[in-house]
Design an enzyme around this catalytic site. Structure first.
Site, mmCIF file in Angstrom:
data_model
loop_
_atom_site.group_PDB
_atom_site.id
_atom_site.type_symbol
_atom_site.label_atom_id
_atom_site.label_comp_id
_atom_site.label_asym_id
_atom_site.label_seq_id
_atom_site.Cartn_x
_atom_site.Cartn_y
_atom_site.Cartn_z
ATOM 1 C CG HIS A 84 -0.555 0.329 2.492
ATOM 2 N ND1 HIS A 84 -0.171 -0.613 3.426
ATOM 3 C CD2 HIS A 84 -0.411 1.526 3.104
ATOM 4 C CE1 HIS A 84 0.187 0.008 4.549
ATOM 5 N NE2 HIS A 84 0.051 1.297 4.380
ATOM 6 C CG ASP A 130 0.232 -4.007 2.797
ATOM 7 O OD1 ASP A 130 0.601 -3.460 1.733
ATOM 8 O OD2 ASP A 130 -0.060 -3.370 3.838
ATOM 9 C CD GLN A 219 -2.664 5.864 11.360
ATOM 10 O OE1 GLN A 219 -2.572 6.409 12.439
ATOM 11 N NE2 GLN A 219 -3.231 4.685 11.199
ATOM 12 N N GLY A 220 2.199 6.343 9.090
ATOM 13 C CA GLY A 220 3.520 6.799 8.665
ATOM 14 C C GLY A 220 4.592 5.752 8.891
ATOM 15 C CG ASP A 221 5.490 4.047 12.370
ATOM 16 O OD1 ASP A 221 6.485 4.725 12.127
ATOM 17 O OD2 ASP A 221 4.857 4.116 13.437
ATOM 18 C CB SER A 222 2.557 1.787 6.363
ATOM 19 O OG SER A 222 1.360 1.467 6.997
HETATM 20 N N1 ARG Z 1 -1.421 1.925 7.671
HETATM 21 C C1 ARG Z 1 -0.520 2.713 8.440
HETATM 22 C C2 ARG Z 1 0.418 3.445 7.500
HETATM 23 O O1 ARG Z 1 0.114 3.510 6.326
HETATM 24 C C3 ARG Z 1 0.201 1.884 9.463
HETATM 25 C C4 ARG Z 1 -0.704 1.532 10.523
HETATM 26 C C5 ARG Z 1 -0.101 0.641 11.519
HETATM 27 N N2 ARG Z 1 -0.942 0.718 12.635
HETATM 28 C C6 ARG Z 1 -0.779 0.046 13.759
HETATM 29 N N3 ARG Z 1 -1.611 0.261 14.715
HETATM 30 N N4 ARG Z 1 0.215 -0.810 13.908
HETATM 31 O O2 ARG Z 1 1.381 4.062 7.920
#
Ligand code: ARG
Length: 271
Positions: A84, A130, A219-222
């Site tokens: 993603h 993913d 968010q941002g860690d993905s």
């Molecule tokens: N989808 C998020 C991103 O795009 C990462 C989310 C991870 N969340 C979590 N609770 N571990 O950065």
């Protein structure tokens, strides 16, 4: 039930924020306060981490320099990230930033991407697969993470203390961390994760986090690494909020894709 839908909204808004330069940064927390209290995304604690310990941790920006995801070096020419993330920004616009612990500096290298491989079958993080591999132009002069063997189950034993790394959101309300941060999170059993997330798929995903929440990616860690020692067992994929009790982080199960990653990671003569 509405939960998967809500989750994809969260995912989508995270990606938009990142790309819009408005937001995003970092990640991670350690257990301490009561994450369930507010009933909303909340990241507590977390520690500043060092690239000397984790030189394979890198981040992705768009061509305007806005960090939108993490990634991890898997060879001298390739990084693994979330599918993603790879799809959030056009290939020509993606930059891989290696060797830069603090976003405010110009340390390390900024590389462009010549090839994007996305796992076949990928459509949405909650459906698995993913994972992506980006081939860079030039060389990544930093030590890669180790890959688990294909199908290795031992690396995923319940309770194994893993470390998640990233530059994503660090606090409720979106405080940014300019620094690389890390949190320790235990691997969660398949049965526990299946009861936390009805979309959980043990072949393509693995969960990590404390039952009481507190430490998590956000968010941002993905796209960033979940490691045990220097072995990459997971890629940050999704979660319901951040650090909530009963909602561990969900990661791509790297061992399932080890052969694909190795094939993509091989330096090519032309590229
Ligand atoms: N989808 C998020 C991103 O795009 C990462 C989310 C991870 N969340 C979590 N609770 N571990 O950065």
């Amino acid at each position: 039930m509405a939960v998967p839908f809500r989750r994809s909204l969260l995912l989508a808004s995270g990606a938009l924020l990142a790309v819009a330069a408005v937001a995003v940064p970092v990640v991670v927390g350690t257990a301490s306060a009561d994450p369930a209290a507010a009933g909303q995304p909340r990241i507590v604690g977390g520690d500043k981490a060092s690239l000397a310990d984790h030189p394979y941790a890198v981040y992705l920006t768009d061509s305007g320099g806005n960090q939108f995801c993490g990634a991890v070096i898997v060879s001298s020419t390739a990084v693994a990230t979330a599918a993603h993330c790879a799809k959030a920004v056009a290939k020509e616009e993606i930059r891989v930033v290696a060797g830069r612990e603090d976003k405010r500096t110009d340390e390390g290298d900024v590389l462009t991407v010549s090839k994007v491989w996305v796992s076949k079958g990928y459509s949405d993080p909650t459906k698995g697969d993913d994972i992506a591999v980006l081939t860079v132009r030039g060389q990544l002069g930093y030590r890669p993470a180790q890959l688990p063997d294909s199908g290795d189950a031992a690396a995923y034993r319940e309770g194994t203390k893993a470390t998640v790394l990233g530059w994503g959101r660090i606090a409720d309300g979106g405080d940014r961390s300019d620094y690389l941060r890390s949190a320790v999170v235990p691997v969660v059993s398949d049965s526990a994760c299946r009861s936390d997330y009805n979309v959980y798929d043990a072949k393509t995903m693995v969960c990590a986090g404390y039952a009481e929440g507190g430490a998590d990616a956000c968010q941002g860690d993905s796209g960033g690494p979940l490691v045990v020692g220097d072995t990459l067992i997971g890629i940050v994929s999704f979660g319901d909020g951040c650090g909530k009790a009963g909602k561990p982080g969900v990661y791509t199960r790297v061992s399932t894709y080890a052969d694909d990653i190795k094939a993509q990671a091989k330096p090519r003569l032309l590229g």
